[in-house]
Design an enzyme around this catalytic site. Structure first.
Site, PDB file in Angstrom:
ATOM      1  CD  GLU A  63      59.528 -48.009 -14.783  1.00 43.65           C
ATOM      2  OE1 GLU A  63      59.133 -47.679 -15.916  1.00 43.65           O
ATOM      3  OE2 GLU A  63      60.635 -48.528 -14.579  1.00 43.65           O
ATOM      4  CD  GLU A  75      60.761 -53.120 -13.818  1.00 38.83           C
ATOM      5  OE1 GLU A  75      61.238 -52.691 -14.891  1.00 38.83           O
ATOM      6  OE2 GLU A  75      59.551 -53.085 -13.552  1.00 38.83           O
TER       7      GLU A  75
END
Ligand code: BG6
Length: 467
Positions: A165, A369
């Site tokens: 991320e 995720e």
């Protein structure tokens, strides 16, 4: 598009789940581990820190046995850079190298394919003290770190993720321990850090291909479909602007080696364009990911900018402010329900984003995720009836199957999280796992592992390779 007949999940589909080192391991200062930015960050009052976390460092064998019992084909975890290099560079820490050797061996012995994230938010603090990602030398440190990982684990690890991320580190870094170092011009500084990370990532991808021709490597951003608040053309344009800044900037550079036009013009307009060294664009162009991994939690909605502070909108999670005067205005999507923590739940948006990413990059996808943070309750006879989590996951997995039927190439699904762990800024009682860890924010209790109802549900799904 409503299909009459759905395609099956591929036979070798990677069902698994994810964790990250600092959120699950604990042992924050053991066996030569150095201090990371997370260890020194100011913790949010009233919630757990990461010193003990889920104590996975000492209990990884028991945990992996449970993952195997669930039938995991893969397990995505991160390596703590500070266990390998206490100071981020310099001399390697043998005990840290050995820990991940044992962990990887344990996975392999259970037939679980390791997927390794090289860096998940926990930059070594020693590097931070030298300027962190603002300092170009951190690119060299990352390359050195990548090299040692490929050297030691490349014989068993075939799937690598570079930076978790990166877009959230740049856009919402303050809630995950990343700060700008230039306080006079923090945003410009963050985009300089971003450029250095992109170069570091490109170098790591090239090195991986050179050292491990059989291995595969890719980026792991957080991607959200960006909806316009209405069908008003100005809202649609604002959504397109925000998508370029939030999603495509990171992936276009990773895949095509160039900044997308709209995000670049935003950087120019704001005076945030990074300083580049000669040869940077060639480095970015030459590196090619083999797949795209991405994390999906929810969609986001924006409208035309009003040009002032009314553009800022807080989602349920107060740490995430969306909106930027002159570019786009954060908006709430009233079509969606929310989690206990205010995050909008959008399974259909998941299918949309799978299509968008595949159509833009034409690379195989893996979801690294996706999950539901909730207050779980330990009930009598050690049961946790997390039907809401089952419902959340089921609805998202349905959308994966629809996307597969749409023709999208998806080779794995690793929801967050394999086991309960400490959330980025909301403690351990915001639980995500299939396995309950018996501790509270400050009372460590006995830390025993308890199978939740979702554990059995996921086990059954994996066994059948079907919903
Ligand atoms: C992702 C991160 O953004 O979201 C994880 O990669 C994080 O590290 C997860 O835990 C869920 O967010 P949170 O804030 O609920 O922990």
């Amino acid at each position: 598009m409503k299909h009459q007949k759905l395609k099956d999940f591929p036979k070798d589909f990677f069902w698994g789940a994810s964790t990250s080192a600092y959120q699950v391991e604990g042992a924050w200062n053991e066996d030569g581990k150095g201090v990371s930015v997370i260890d020194v960050a100011n913790h949010v009052e009233g919630v757990a820190d990461y010193k003990i976390a889920s104590d996975h460092y000492h209990r990884y064998q028991e945990d992996i046995a449970l993952f195997a019992e669930m039938g995991f084909k893969t397990y995505r975890f991160s390596i703590a850079w500070t266990r390998i290099y206490s100071n981020g560079d310099g001399e390697a820490n043998q005990k840290g190298i050995e820990f991940y050797d044992r962990l990887i061996n344990e996975l392999v012995s259970h037939g679980i394919e390791p997927i390794v994230t090289m860096y998940h938010f926990d930059l070594p603090n020693s590097l931070q003290e030298r300027g962190g990602w603002s300092n170009r030398k951190t690119v060299d440190a990352f390359e050195q770190y990548a090299k040692i990982l490929f050297t030691h684990y490349g014989d068993r690890v075939k799937y690598w993720l570079t930076i978790n991320e990166q877009n959230m580190i740049i856009l919402h870094g303050s809630s995950i321990g990343t700060e700008a170092t230039d306080l006079e011009n923090p945003q410009k500084d963050l985009y300089q850090q971003n450029h250095h990370m992109l170069v570091a990532q490109a170098k790591a991808m090239a090195l991986c291909h050179e050292m491990l021709p059989e291995a595969k490597i890719g980026p792991a951003p957080n991607v959200a479909p960006i909806y316009p608040a209405t069908s008003k053309p100005e809202d649609i344009l604002a959504a397109d602007t925000y998508a370029s800044i939030r999603n495509w900037l990171y992936l276009d550079v990773a895949v095509y080696g160039k900044y997308p036009a709209v995000a670049w013009s935003y950087l120019e307009e704001k005076g945030y364009t990074p300083t580049m060294e000669d040869g940077d664009m060639e480095i970015l162009k030459q590196a090619k990911p083999d797949f795209i991994a991405f994390n999906y939690y929810t969609s986001q909605t924006v409208a035309e900018s009003l040009g002032d502070e009314r553009d800022y909108s807080h989602t349920g999670d107060q740490h995430e402010t969306v909106g930027e005067p002159g570019f786009y205005r954060g908006s709430v999507n009233n079509n969606l329900q929310r989690t206990d923590f205010g995050w909008e739940i959008d399974p259909v948006g998941f299918r949309t984003v799978l299509r968008q990413v595949y159509d833009r990059y034409h690379l195989p996808l893996i979801v690294t995720e996706n999950g539901l943070g909730a207050y779980d309750k330990l009930e009598e006879n050690d049961t946790i009836n997390d039907d809401y989590r089952i419902e959340f996951l089921r609805k998202h997995i349905e959308q994966i199957q629809l996307a597969i039927t749409d023709g999208i190439e998806i080779f794995g699904y690793c929801p967050w999280s394999a086991i309960d762990l400490v959330s980025t800024h909301q403690g351990i009682n915001k639980r995500y796992g299939f396995i309950y860890v018996n501790r509270d924010e400050f009372d460590l209790k006995d830390m025993r592992r308890i199978r939740k109802k979702s554990f059995y549900w996921y086990q059954d799904l994996i066994q059948k390779n079907s919903l």
